[in-house]
Structures are given as structure tokens and as C-alpha cells.
Design an enzyme around this catalytic site. Structure first.
Site, PDB file in Angstrom:
ATOM      1  N   HIS A   1      23.571  22.298  18.865  1.00  0.00           N
ATOM      2  CA  HIS A   1      22.939  21.215  19.621  1.00  0.00           C
ATOM      3  C   HIS A   1      22.486  20.135  18.646  1.00  0.00           C
ATOM      4  O   HIS A   1      21.357  20.138  18.162  1.00  0.00           O
ATOM      5  CB  HIS A   1      21.751  21.751  20.437  1.00  0.00           C
ATOM      6  CG  HIS A   1      21.198  20.737  21.386  1.00  0.00           C
ATOM      7  ND1 HIS A   1      21.127  20.927  22.750  1.00  0.00           N
ATOM      8  CD2 HIS A   1      20.716  19.490  21.163  1.00  0.00           C
ATOM      9  CE1 HIS A   1      20.602  19.842  23.320  1.00  0.00           C
ATOM     10  NE2 HIS A   1      20.344  18.966  22.387  1.00  0.00           N
TER      11      HIS A   1
ATOM     12  N   HIS B   1      23.241  15.744  17.963  1.00  0.00           N
ATOM     13  CA  HIS B   1      23.874  14.554  18.542  1.00  0.00           C
ATOM     14  C   HIS B   1      24.505  13.683  17.469  1.00  0.00           C
ATOM     15  O   HIS B   1      23.949  13.509  16.375  1.00  0.00           O
ATOM     16  CB  HIS B   1      22.840  13.742  19.332  1.00  0.00           C
ATOM     17  CG  HIS B   1      22.342  14.438  20.561  1.00  0.00           C
ATOM     18  ND1 HIS B   1      22.854  14.222  21.815  1.00  0.00           N
ATOM     19  CD2 HIS B   1      21.380  15.385  20.717  1.00  0.00           C
ATOM     20  CE1 HIS B   1      22.232  14.982  22.688  1.00  0.00           C
ATOM     21  NE2 HIS B   1      21.340  15.709  22.058  1.00  0.00           N
TER      22      HIS B   1
ATOM     23  N   ARG C   1      29.781  -0.417  16.621  1.00  0.00           N
ATOM     24  CA  ARG C   1      30.533  -1.431  17.373  1.00  0.00           C
ATOM     25  C   ARG C   1      32.032  -1.401  17.111  1.00  0.00           C
ATOM     26  O   ARG C   1      32.786  -1.985  17.867  1.00  0.00           O
ATOM     27  CB  ARG C   1      29.984  -2.827  17.021  1.00  0.00           C
ATOM     28  CG  ARG C   1      28.508  -2.945  17.375  1.00  0.00           C
ATOM     29  CD  ARG C   1      27.963  -4.333  17.205  1.00  0.00           C
ATOM     30  NE  ARG C   1      26.503  -4.348  17.409  1.00  0.00           N
ATOM     31  CZ  ARG C   1      25.776  -5.443  17.232  1.00  0.00           C
ATOM     32  NH1 ARG C   1      26.341  -6.572  16.840  1.00  0.00           N
ATOM     33  NH2 ARG C   1      24.476  -5.404  17.418  1.00  0.00           N
TER      34      ARG C   1
ATOM     35  N   ASP D   1      29.020  14.296  26.430  1.00  0.00           N
ATOM     36  CA  ASP D   1      27.977  14.391  27.454  1.00  0.00           C
ATOM     37  C   ASP D   1      27.848  13.116  28.268  1.00  0.00           C
ATOM     38  O   ASP D   1      28.132  12.007  27.804  1.00  0.00           O
ATOM     39  CB  ASP D   1      26.653  14.806  26.809  1.00  0.00           C
ATOM     40  CG  ASP D   1      25.854  13.656  26.213  1.00  0.00           C
ATOM     41  OD1 ASP D   1      24.624  13.797  26.135  1.00  0.00           O
ATOM     42  OD2 ASP D   1      26.461  12.633  25.835  1.00  0.00           O
TER      43      ASP D   1
ATOM     44  N   GLY E   1      20.150  12.429  28.061  1.00  0.00           N
ATOM     45  CA  GLY E   1      19.298  11.342  28.520  1.00  0.00           C
ATOM     46  C   GLY E   1      18.091  11.872  29.282  1.00  0.00           C
ATOM     47  O   GLY E   1      17.849  13.065  29.351  1.00  0.00           O
TER      48      GLY E   1
ATOM     49  N   HIS F   1      21.747  19.500  29.052  1.00  0.00           N
ATOM     50  CA  HIS F   1      20.318  19.529  28.735  1.00  0.00           C
ATOM     51  C   HIS F   1      19.581  19.849  30.038  1.00  0.00           C
ATOM     52  O   HIS F   1      19.977  19.370  31.107  1.00  0.00           O
ATOM     53  CB  HIS F   1      19.825  18.150  28.284  1.00  0.00           C
ATOM     54  CG  HIS F   1      20.221  17.730  26.903  1.00  0.00           C
ATOM     55  ND1 HIS F   1      21.524  17.616  26.498  1.00  0.00           N
ATOM     56  CD2 HIS F   1      19.463  17.382  25.827  1.00  0.00           C
ATOM     57  CE1 HIS F   1      21.547  17.197  25.239  1.00  0.00           C
ATOM     58  NE2 HIS F   1      20.337  17.065  24.798  1.00  0.00           N
TER      59      HIS F   1
ATOM     60  N   GLU G   1      13.866  20.001  29.395  1.00  0.00           N
ATOM     61  CA  GLU G   1      13.300  19.406  28.157  1.00  0.00           C
ATOM     62  C   GLU G   1      12.048  18.610  28.503  1.00  0.00           C
ATOM     63  O   GLU G   1      10.970  18.824  27.966  1.00  0.00           O
ATOM     64  CB  GLU G   1      14.346  18.508  27.501  1.00  0.00           C
ATOM     65  CG  GLU G   1      13.849  17.816  26.242  1.00  0.00           C
ATOM     66  CD  GLU G   1      14.867  16.833  25.678  1.00  0.00           C
ATOM     67  OE1 GLU G   1      15.819  16.440  26.387  1.00  0.00           O
ATOM     68  OE2 GLU G   1      14.703  16.463  24.497  1.00  0.00           O
TER      69      GLU G   1
ATOM     70  N   ASP H   1      18.932  18.717  16.840  1.00  0.00           N
ATOM     71  CA  ASP H   1      19.018  17.704  17.909  1.00  0.00           C
ATOM     72  C   ASP H   1      19.373  16.321  17.352  1.00  0.00           C
ATOM     73  O   ASP H   1      20.515  15.884  17.440  1.00  0.00           O
ATOM     74  CB  ASP H   1      17.707  17.679  18.694  1.00  0.00           C
ATOM     75  CG  ASP H   1      17.883  17.173  20.117  1.00  0.00           C
ATOM     76  OD1 ASP H   1      16.855  16.891  20.753  1.00  0.00           O
ATOM     77  OD2 ASP H   1      19.030  17.037  20.570  1.00  0.00           O
TER      78      ASP H   1
HETATM   79  N1  LIG Z   1      16.834  15.382  22.961  1.00  0.00           N
HETATM   80  C1  LIG Z   1      17.634  14.650  23.731  1.00  0.00           C
HETATM   81  N2  LIG Z   1      17.522  14.741  25.069  1.00  0.00           N
HETATM   82  C2  LIG Z   1      18.354  14.042  25.861  1.00  0.00           C
HETATM   83  N3  LIG Z   1      19.303  13.183  25.406  1.00  0.00           N
HETATM   84  C3  LIG Z   1      19.413  13.046  24.086  1.00  0.00           C
HETATM   85  C4  LIG Z   1      18.588  13.769  23.188  1.00  0.00           C
HETATM   86  N4  LIG Z   1      18.933  13.440  21.919  1.00  0.00           N
HETATM   87  C5  LIG Z   1      19.929  12.553  22.009  1.00  0.00           C
HETATM   88  N5  LIG Z   1      20.235  12.321  23.312  1.00  0.00           N
HETATM   89  C6  LIG Z   1      21.253  11.379  23.699  1.00  0.00           C
HETATM   90  O1  LIG Z   1      20.551  10.257  24.218  1.00  0.00           O
HETATM   91  C7  LIG Z   1      21.481   9.507  24.951  1.00  0.00           C
HETATM   92  C8  LIG Z   1      20.783   8.934  26.120  1.00  0.00           C
HETATM   93  C9  LIG Z   1      21.558   7.745  26.600  1.00  0.00           C
HETATM   94  C10 LIG Z   1      20.925   7.247  27.869  1.00  0.00           C
HETATM   95  O2  LIG Z   1      20.004   7.849  28.372  1.00  0.00           O
HETATM   96  C11 LIG Z   1      21.467   6.037  28.488  1.00  0.00           C
HETATM   97  C12 LIG Z   1      20.823   5.526  29.609  1.00  0.00           C
HETATM   98  C13 LIG Z   1      21.325   4.365  30.182  1.00  0.00           C
HETATM   99  C14 LIG Z   1      22.447   3.716  29.649  1.00  0.00           C
HETATM  100  C15 LIG Z   1      23.055   4.252  28.536  1.00  0.00           C
HETATM  101  C16 LIG Z   1      24.251   3.573  27.926  1.00  0.00           C
HETATM  102  O3  LIG Z   1      24.849   4.124  26.985  1.00  0.00           O
HETATM  103  O4  LIG Z   1      24.595   2.468  28.352  1.00  0.00           O
HETATM  104  C17 LIG Z   1      22.587   5.426  27.944  1.00  0.00           C
HETATM  105  C18 LIG Z   1      22.620  10.448  25.333  1.00  0.00           C
HETATM  106  O5  LIG Z   1      23.752   9.996  24.650  1.00  0.00           O
HETATM  107  C19 LIG Z   1      22.191  11.795  24.797  1.00  0.00           C
HETATM  108  O6  LIG Z   1      23.301  12.496  24.281  1.00  0.00           O
HETATM  109 ZN   LIG Z   2      19.757  16.971  22.693  1.00  0.00          ZN
END
Ligand SMILES: Nc1ncnc2c1ncn2[C@@H]1O[C@H](CCC(=O)c2cccc(C(=O)O)c2)[C@@H](O)[C@H]1O
Ligand SMILES: [Zn+2]
Length: 372
Positions: free
Chosen positions: A46, A48, A101, A168, A202, A229, A232, A310
Site C-alpha cells: 500500500h 502511492h 505533466r 485506483d 480519495g 481503501h 480510513e 502510504d
Molecule cells: N491515504 C490515502 N487515502 C486515500 N487516498 C489517498 C491516500 N494517499 C494517497 N491517496 C490518493 O489520493 C488521490 C485522491 C485524488 C482525489 O481525491 C481527487 C478528487 C477529485 C479530483 C481528482 C482528480 O484527479 O482530478 C482527484 C488518489 O489518487 C489516491 O490514490
Molecule cells: Zn492509501
């Protein structure tokens, strides 16, 4: 599945002097345990992709994009990676996503993450990638897949670290992101060779799991393993949803499962592992302090736990530190730490020969360390 050896499980002479732990499987000096962990072959399940970008990589990418609010100075990043709550963490996370990018950015990031994993003796890692976040920001989907696969093959050849992918869904981005993610994960013209699992990340609050059932059904039908997930930042009901609607084979975090004894019993009885990320839970305020973390309750309930970082640079940690935290919370000696490492190998999606190889490395390393 190996049970977790707690140092109390081993006969030991009465502690001498300062209560330092001498080698040989009796009491272990904490400094020695850190040294043991540093050299221990490990698997991480786990962790990212973007969340593992080192301060050096993030500041290098930020320097390429002056319009970004991300600091270009690695020192300033430490403050920038300090979060008031989970929503703030997601905002910061997305500001780093915005730095990725070009396909070359993707390849550089992936290769450097693999280098950092190899430095910690990680022989195998399942890296969670959110392709939707990159393709919606204009990176060509074919070029994206080629970039991660190039880095994966280079990492295996140069570092000996085997990488596999989890794609994911960023749940808060809704069903459009779910559709895009499962398309990228199941279209034979696009699906990368290293892809093994399908997740959901997310915020959990306001993002119920059941709506993603059709997408997980398609991913599972395509041979991918379900690892969402859950639990959490929300309660045990989210973990139940992940199990019943998304057919989770492992649960990301599952932190609040401790609030429901029936859920703990179910996870233990059906051998559904929790991907525990202790420091992450503190950094995102999911748990107040490490001493209040439910890791010990999980082990005492007989649940299979794996230890993970994480988003290590964002949380000011790394996998070695997470193992040291787990050893402290569970009062483990070297054998106990080695058992944790083997849990991760056992419940990974690596092929059996690969698992046997890493298990053998862990056993050989541990025996050599404990030899009188
Ligand atoms: N502990 C965590 N717990 C949960 N997630 C975690 C954790 N650590 C990392 N992540 C990552 O955070 C991202 C979140 C991305 C997200 O919410 C979002 C919302 C709206 C638009 C977009 C976009 O891309 O336009 C993205 C995910 O990619 C996920 O893999
Ligand atoms: Zn995570």
C-alpha cells in the site's frame, strides 16, 4: 500465514543492566532492531505513486513549473507537507499531481520511487497509481502506460525491485473517473503488463462505496484483485461496504474496523488482510496518536496485517520507520518483524515462485542476523 511473534513469546533471561536487548532472539536493543529492519528484505502493498515522490523529485518538478504553489525548496516542503485534516492532505496531494505533466515526468517519478524502495530492501511493491488524474490533466493514455512500464522494467533490471500496479479510482471525482479507470485497466490495448489490482482512493466521507460496484465487477471479471481503501476516515460500515459490494480481497487501512467486534471477527475468520499505514493515519488525523492506533487490536483479533508507508515523503516517514513503529506498538523482536514482512509477501499478488524467493531471503537474512 505466519503468526506474529511478540517478544513475550520467546523465553528470555531476565533483562540485564539497562534492559537493552541482546542479539540471539532474546532481548533486542532498539538500535539493533532498526539496523535489522534496514537490511530486512521487504514487500510493500500500500504505497502511492505520486505520494511517494521524494522532496528532491517534487522540488525538481516544481522548479519546472513556476506557476505551481508547491515549494521548490525541499526544506520548505516539510512544512508544506503538514496537514490540518484529510481534506487538506488531498489538496496538497493534488497540487503535486498537477506537477506531473509529461510522460517523461511520469517515467522519472516512477523510476525514482523504485530507487527509493530498493534502498529500503523492498524486493516487491504494489504501487497505487491513479491514471485518471493524469489523463484528465492531458497526459496521453498510451504514453502514460508506456512511461510506467518502461520504469517498471528498468527498476527490475537495475534495482532488482519487482513492481506491480494497482489502478485506483479517485472516488470523489465520481463515476466518470470510475468509468475511465476501469476502461484503462481492462482495455487490452492499454492495460499495462504490470497491472494486478484495482482500488478506490480519495476522501471516503460523502463518497459511498456501493456506487462503484459495477466498475469493480468489471475489473474483477478482467482478472484484477480488489483492494479499495475503506475505514480510513469513516467507520466500520465503509469496510463492510468494501467487502460486500466491492468484494475486497484486502482492505486499504481499515483503521476504524476496531469499532465493530463483528467486523474484526469477520476479517480474521475470512483472512482478509488490512493494509495498515500507521504514520499516515496520524498525519491525516485519522488517528490521534500512535499509541491509540488500533494495530495491536487487529493482531490480537487474529487479523492478518501488513505494514505500509502510504505516501512516505508526505508523511515524513518511510517503510523502515513504519516497521519500527509496528515493532514498538506490537513489542516485536526480529522474528516478529520478519513475520510481518512475510505476511506482506504471503498476501501479495506476486506469483508463487516470486513469493518463495522473497520468503527465502527473509528467512536467510533473519537466521544470519540471529546466529550466535
Ligand atoms: N491515504 C490515502 N487515502 C486515500 N487516498 C489517498 C491516500 N494517499 C494517497 N491517496 C490518493 O489520493 C488521490 C485522491 C485524488 C482525489 O481525491 C481527487 C478528487 C477529485 C479530483 C481528482 C482528480 O484527479 O482530478 C482527484 C488518489 O489518487 C489516491 O490514490
Ligand atoms: Zn492509501
Amino acid at each position: 500465514m505466519t503468526t506474529i511473534h511478540r517478544s513475550a513469546d520467546h523465553p528470555r533471561p531476565s533483562p540485564q543492566g539497562t534492559g537493552r536487548r541482546s542479539r540471539g532472539g532474546t532481548l533486542t536493543d532498539h538500535r539493533d532492531l532498526h539496523a535489522f529492519i534496514a537490511g530486512l528484505p521487504k514487500a510493500e502493498l500500500h504505497v502511492h505513486h505520486v505520494g511517494s515522490a521524494s522532496p528532491r523529485i517534487v522540488s525538481e518538478l516544481a522548479a519546472r513549473h513556476p506557476d505551481s504553489k508547491v515549494p521548490t525548496d525541499p526544506e520548505a516542503l516539510v512544512d508544506y507537507f503538514t496537514f490540518t485534516d484529510f481534506a487538506h492532505f488531498i489538496d496538497v496531494y493534488l497540487s503535486v499531481v498537477d506537477l506531473i505533466r509529461t510522460p517523461e515526468d511520469v517515467r522519472l517519478l516512477t523510476y525514482e520511487v523504485a530507487r527509493d524502495l530498493a534502498r529500503q530492501q523492498v524486493r516487491y511493491a504494489e504501487l497505487t497509481i491513479t491514471p485518471f488524474s493524469s489523463t484528465r490533466r492531458g497526459i496521453d493514455e498510451r504514453a502514460f502506460m508506456d512511461a510506467i512500464e518502461d520504469a517498471r522494467k528498468a527498476a527490475e533490471a537495475e534495482f532488482g525491485t519487482v513492481l506491480r500496479w494497482c489502478f485506483d479510482i479517485p472516488g470523489e471525482a465520481g463515476l466518470e473517473s470510475a468509468e475511465e479507470t476501469v476502461r484503462l485497466a481492462t482495455d487490452d490495448r492499454l492495460r499495462p503488463e504490470g497491472l494486478v489490482s484495482f482500488g478506490l482512493g480519495g476522501p471516503e466521507i460523502g463518497v459511498p462505496r456501493p456506487q462503484f460496484k459495477p466498475y469493480f465487477d468489471r475489473a474483477i471479471a478482467a482478472g484484477l484483485h480488489s483492494v479499495p481503501h475503506a475505514g480510513e476516515t469513516t467507520g466500520p460500515e465503509t469496510v463492510w461496504d468494501a467487502l460486500t459490494h466491492l468484494r475486497a480481497e484486502r482492505v486499504g487501512h481499515g483503521t476504524h474496523s476496531f469499532q465493530d467486534p463483528k467486523l474484526l471477527a469477520h476479517l480474521a475468520e475470512h483472512r482478509i488482510p488490512l493494509e495498515v499505514c500507521p504514520t499516515s493515519n496520524i498525519a491525516t488525523r485519522a488517528v490521534r496518536t500512535l499509541d491509540e492506533h488500533p494495530l495491536k487490536e487487529f493482531v490480537e483479533a487474529g487479523i492478518v496485517v501488513t505494514i505500509n508507508s502510504d505516501d512516505p515523503p508526505m508523511f515524513g516517514t518511510d517503510l523502515d520507520n513504519e516497521y519500527a513503529v509496528a515493532a514498538r506498538l506490537l513489542d516485536l523482536d526480529e522474528r516478529g518483524v520478519a513475520s510481518l514482512a512475510k505476511n506482506a509477501v504471503d498476501v501479495s499478488f506476486l506469483d508463487e515462485p516470486g513469493k518463495a524467493r522473497i520468503r527465502g531471503e527473509i528467512d536467510a537474512y533473519t537466521s544470519a542476523w540471529l546466529a550466535p
